[in-house]
Design a protein around this motif. Structure first.
Motif, PDB file in Angstrom:
ATOM      1  N   LEU A  79     -13.128  46.570 -33.264  1.00 35.16           N
ATOM      2  CA  LEU A  79     -14.036  45.988 -32.276  1.00 35.16           C
ATOM      3  C   LEU A  79     -13.554  46.377 -30.885  1.00 35.16           C
ATOM      4  O   LEU A  79     -12.432  46.047 -30.492  1.00 35.16           O
ATOM      5  CB  LEU A  79     -14.072  44.464 -32.405  1.00 35.16           C
ATOM      6  CG  LEU A  79     -14.937  43.706 -31.382  1.00 35.16           C
ATOM      7  CD1 LEU A  79     -16.408  44.121 -31.477  1.00 35.16           C
ATOM      8  CD2 LEU A  79     -14.774  42.197 -31.577  1.00 35.16           C
ATOM      9  N   GLU A  80     -14.403  47.116 -30.150  1.00 39.24           N
ATOM     10  CA  GLU A  80     -14.099  47.496 -28.774  1.00 39.24           C
ATOM     11  C   GLU A  80     -14.819  46.544 -27.825  1.00 39.24           C
ATOM     12  O   GLU A  80     -16.007  46.265 -27.991  1.00 39.24           O
ATOM     13  CB  GLU A  80     -14.550  48.933 -28.489  1.00 39.24           C
ATOM     14  CG  GLU A  80     -13.708  49.974 -29.180  1.00 39.24           C
ATOM     15  CD  GLU A  80     -14.153  51.392 -28.863  1.00 39.24           C
ATOM     16  OE1 GLU A  80     -13.336  52.311 -29.068  1.00 39.24           O
ATOM     17  OE2 GLU A  80     -15.319  51.609 -28.432  1.00 39.24           O
ATOM     18  N   MET A  81     -14.066  46.083 -26.818  1.00 37.20           N
ATOM     19  CA  MET A  81     -14.588  45.193 -25.780  1.00 37.20           C
ATOM     20  C   MET A  81     -14.074  45.709 -24.438  1.00 37.20           C
ATOM     21  O   MET A  81     -13.206  46.573 -24.395  1.00 37.20           O
ATOM     22  CB  MET A  81     -14.090  43.761 -26.009  1.00 37.20           C
ATOM     23  CG  MET A  81     -14.480  43.139 -27.341  1.00 37.20           C
ATOM     24  SD  MET A  81     -16.233  42.827 -27.532  1.00 37.20           S
ATOM     25  CE  MET A  81     -16.474  41.466 -26.396  1.00 37.20           C
ATOM     26  N   SER A  82     -14.579  45.153 -23.341  1.00 37.31           N
ATOM     27  CA  SER A  82     -14.071  45.524 -22.016  1.00 37.31           C
ATOM     28  C   SER A  82     -12.568  45.282 -21.970  1.00 37.31           C
ATOM     29  O   SER A  82     -12.055  44.336 -22.580  1.00 37.31           O
ATOM     30  CB  SER A  82     -14.754  44.688 -20.933  1.00 37.31           C
ATOM     31  OG  SER A  82     -16.116  45.007 -20.858  1.00 37.31           O
ATOM     32  N   LYS A  83     -11.873  46.137 -21.219  1.00 37.09           N
ATOM     33  CA  LYS A  83     -10.410  46.056 -21.151  1.00 37.09           C
ATOM     34  C   LYS A  83      -9.965  44.659 -20.717  1.00 37.09           C
ATOM     35  O   LYS A  83     -10.486  44.109 -19.756  1.00 37.09           O
ATOM     36  CB  LYS A  83      -9.858  47.103 -20.191  1.00 37.09           C
ATOM     37  CG  LYS A  83      -8.354  47.159 -20.237  1.00 37.09           C
ATOM     38  CD  LYS A  83      -7.792  48.308 -19.465  1.00 37.09           C
ATOM     39  CE  LYS A  83      -6.292  48.306 -19.659  1.00 37.09           C
ATOM     40  NZ  LYS A  83      -5.629  49.116 -18.686  1.00 37.09           N
ATOM     41  N   GLY A  84      -9.024  44.102 -21.465  1.00 31.97           N
ATOM     42  CA  GLY A  84      -8.467  42.789 -21.156  1.00 31.97           C
ATOM     43  C   GLY A  84      -9.217  41.628 -21.782  1.00 31.97           C
ATOM     44  O   GLY A  84      -8.784  40.484 -21.662  1.00 31.97           O
ATOM     45  N   TRP A  85     -10.329  41.908 -22.472  1.00 32.16           N
ATOM     46  CA  TRP A  85     -11.158  40.828 -23.016  1.00 32.16           C
ATOM     47  C   TRP A  85     -10.378  39.972 -24.008  1.00 32.16           C
ATOM     48  O   TRP A  85     -10.387  38.739 -23.913  1.00 32.16           O
ATOM     49  CB  TRP A  85     -12.414  41.398 -23.684  1.00 32.16           C
ATOM     50  CG  TRP A  85     -13.406  40.346 -24.079  1.00 32.16           C
ATOM     51  CD1 TRP A  85     -14.400  39.829 -23.300  1.00 32.16           C
ATOM     52  CD2 TRP A  85     -13.499  39.669 -25.344  1.00 32.16           C
ATOM     53  NE1 TRP A  85     -15.110  38.865 -24.000  1.00 32.16           N
ATOM     54  CE2 TRP A  85     -14.566  38.756 -25.261  1.00 32.16           C
ATOM     55  CE3 TRP A  85     -12.788  39.742 -26.528  1.00 32.16           C
ATOM     56  CZ2 TRP A  85     -14.939  37.927 -26.309  1.00 32.16           C
ATOM     57  CZ3 TRP A  85     -13.148  38.916 -27.589  1.00 32.16           C
ATOM     58  CH2 TRP A  85     -14.221  38.020 -27.465  1.00 32.16           C
ATOM     59  N   PHE A  86      -9.707  40.579 -24.963  1.00 32.91           N
ATOM     60  CA  PHE A  86      -8.988  39.807 -25.992  1.00 32.91           C
ATOM     61  C   PHE A  86      -7.882  38.967 -25.353  1.00 32.91           C
ATOM     62  O   PHE A  86      -7.753  37.778 -25.653  1.00 32.91           O
ATOM     63  CB  PHE A  86      -8.414  40.736 -27.066  1.00 32.91           C
ATOM     64  CG  PHE A  86      -9.473  41.459 -27.858  1.00 32.91           C
ATOM     65  CD1 PHE A  86     -10.182  40.817 -28.869  1.00 32.91           C
ATOM     66  CD2 PHE A  86      -9.797  42.782 -27.575  1.00 32.91           C
ATOM     67  CE1 PHE A  86     -11.172  41.471 -29.585  1.00 32.91           C
ATOM     68  CE2 PHE A  86     -10.784  43.443 -28.283  1.00 32.91           C
ATOM     69  CZ  PHE A  86     -11.475  42.792 -29.285  1.00 32.91           C
ATOM     70  N   GLN A  87      -7.117  39.567 -24.468  1.00 37.00           N
ATOM     71  CA  GLN A  87      -6.027  38.843 -23.814  1.00 37.00           C
ATOM     72  C   GLN A  87      -6.559  37.681 -22.979  1.00 37.00           C
ATOM     73  O   GLN A  87      -6.023  36.573 -23.040  1.00 37.00           O
ATOM     74  CB  GLN A  87      -5.215  39.790 -22.938  1.00 37.00           C
ATOM     75  CG  GLN A  87      -4.032  39.117 -22.270  1.00 37.00           C
ATOM     76  CD  GLN A  87      -3.222  40.082 -21.423  1.00 37.00           C
ATOM     77  OE1 GLN A  87      -3.575  41.235 -21.249  1.00 37.00           O
ATOM     78  NE2 GLN A  87      -2.130  39.581 -20.881  1.00 37.00           N
ATOM     79  N   SER A  88      -7.637  37.914 -22.229  1.00 37.21           N
ATOM     80  CA  SER A  88      -8.168  36.858 -21.369  1.00 37.21           C
ATOM     81  C   SER A  88      -8.730  35.687 -22.172  1.00 37.21           C
ATOM     82  O   SER A  88      -8.800  34.568 -21.665  1.00 37.21           O
ATOM     83  CB  SER A  88      -9.252  37.416 -20.435  1.00 37.21           C
ATOM     84  OG  SER A  88     -10.431  37.716 -21.147  1.00 37.21           O
ATOM     85  N   LYS A  89      -9.107  35.914 -23.411  1.00 37.53           N
ATOM     86  CA  LYS A  89      -9.659  34.863 -24.273  1.00 37.53           C
ATOM     87  C   LYS A  89      -8.600  34.264 -25.201  1.00 37.53           C
ATOM     88  O   LYS A  89      -8.884  33.381 -25.996  1.00 37.53           O
ATOM     89  CB  LYS A  89     -10.814  35.396 -25.135  1.00 37.53           C
ATOM     90  CG  LYS A  89     -11.899  36.122 -24.368  1.00 37.53           C
ATOM     91  CD  LYS A  89     -12.699  35.190 -23.488  1.00 37.53           C
ATOM     92  CE  LYS A  89     -13.886  35.901 -22.895  1.00 37.53           C
ATOM     93  NZ  LYS A  89     -14.065  35.733 -21.492  1.00 37.53           N
ATOM     94  N   GLY A  90      -7.372  34.771 -25.121  1.00 41.13           N
ATOM     95  CA  GLY A  90      -6.297  34.274 -25.983  1.00 41.13           C
ATOM     96  C   GLY A  90      -6.448  34.709 -27.437  1.00 41.13           C
ATOM     97  O   GLY A  90      -5.940  34.045 -28.339  1.00 41.13           O
ATOM     98  N   ILE A  91      -7.138  35.809 -27.660  1.00 41.19           N
ATOM     99  CA  ILE A  91      -7.375  36.301 -29.036  1.00 41.19           C
ATOM    100  C   ILE A  91      -6.270  37.284 -29.391  1.00 41.19           C
ATOM    101  O   ILE A  91      -6.039  38.266 -28.680  1.00 41.19           O
ATOM    102  CB  ILE A  91      -8.782  36.922 -29.137  1.00 41.19           C
ATOM    103  CG1 ILE A  91      -9.812  35.821 -28.868  1.00 41.19           C
ATOM    104  CG2 ILE A  91      -8.989  37.558 -30.501  1.00 41.19           C
ATOM    105  CD1 ILE A  91     -11.207  36.311 -28.642  1.00 41.19           C
ATOM    106  N   LYS A  92      -5.589  36.993 -30.524  1.00 43.97           N
ATOM    107  CA  LYS A  92      -4.390  37.744 -30.907  1.00 43.97           C
ATOM    108  C   LYS A  92      -4.441  38.126 -32.379  1.00 43.97           C
ATOM    109  O   LYS A  92      -5.225  37.568 -33.155  1.00 43.97           O
ATOM    110  CB  LYS A  92      -3.159  36.871 -30.681  1.00 43.97           C
ATOM    111  CG  LYS A  92      -2.996  36.445 -29.260  1.00 43.97           C
ATOM    112  CD  LYS A  92      -1.831  35.499 -29.093  1.00 43.97           C
ATOM    113  CE  LYS A  92      -1.740  35.161 -27.620  1.00 43.97           C
ATOM    114  NZ  LYS A  92      -0.923  34.104 -27.269  1.00 43.97           N
ATOM    115  N   PRO A  93      -3.553  39.058 -32.787  1.00 43.48           N
ATOM    116  CA  PRO A  93      -3.430  39.364 -34.219  1.00 43.48           C
ATOM    117  C   PRO A  93      -3.174  38.094 -35.018  1.00 43.48           C
ATOM    118  O   PRO A  93      -2.495  37.174 -34.562  1.00 43.48           O
ATOM    119  CB  PRO A  93      -2.233  40.315 -34.273  1.00 43.48           C
ATOM    120  CG  PRO A  93      -2.271  41.003 -32.936  1.00 43.48           C
ATOM    121  CD  PRO A  93      -2.702  39.924 -31.971  1.00 43.48           C
TER     122      PRO A  93
END
Length: 168
Positions: A143-157
């Motif tokens: 899943l590709e999202m705008s850069k930093g999206w996962f980190q800014s939402k607290g989404i992790k492995p």
């Protein structure tokens, strides 16, 4: 003298309107910049099938790339993504699927995902590079999202994504 003044006023009004018209025309064309940058034969963003995914408390509107031509194009040539918009890559085999950013104009974050929806790896990717981005684990989705999206939402492995379509 009255005719001269009318003519002068008309010329001044036209001179004032022409630059505004030129700027308006240029701005109208700028709204289609994304469509103009797409090479012939490339799929327009609206032509990809879409799916709603849930990641934690966030809903993602994802275009789906589930065949070779769609996966090859991905988010190439796009100039922007909406705040919770991305692209889901669906593969037919559980393997290490690597990505690069050639002709991709915006920086992206990528999550690599197992068949059960578990995120295994998250990586940050710079625009227009040919660096390989490979997960450490096999997977069926990315899943590709705008850069930093996962980190800014607290989404992790280790977190799960819901709503994934079945590989074909």
């Amino acid at each position: 003298m009255r005719i001269f003044l009318r003519s002068l006023i008309a010329r001044l009004a036209l001179a004032a309107v022409l630059p505004v018209a030129a700027v308006s025309f240029a701005l109208a064309g700028a709204g289609n910049a994304e469509a103009q940058q797409m090479p012939p034969g490339a799929k327009q963003p609206s032509e990809f099938p879409r799916v709603k995914l849930t990641v934690g408390m966030f809903v993602v509107d994802a275009a789906v790339a589930a065949n070779d031509p769609d996966r090859e194009q991905g988010l190439m040539y796009r100039t922007q993504l909406a705040p919770n918009e991305g692209m889901l890559f669906v593969f037919n085999e559980n393997a290490v699927h690597c990505f690069w950013m050639k002709n991709t104009l915006i920086p992206l974050s990528i999550a690599f995902i197992r068949a059960d929806g578990t995120i295994t790896d998250v990586d940050e990717m710079q625009a227009e590079t040919t660096n390989n981005h490979c997960p450490r684990n096999n997977g069926v989705y990315a899943l590709e999202m705008s850069k930093g999206w996962f980190q800014s939402k607290g989404i992790k492995p280790g977190m799960k994504i819901q709503g994934l379509p079945q590989p074909q």
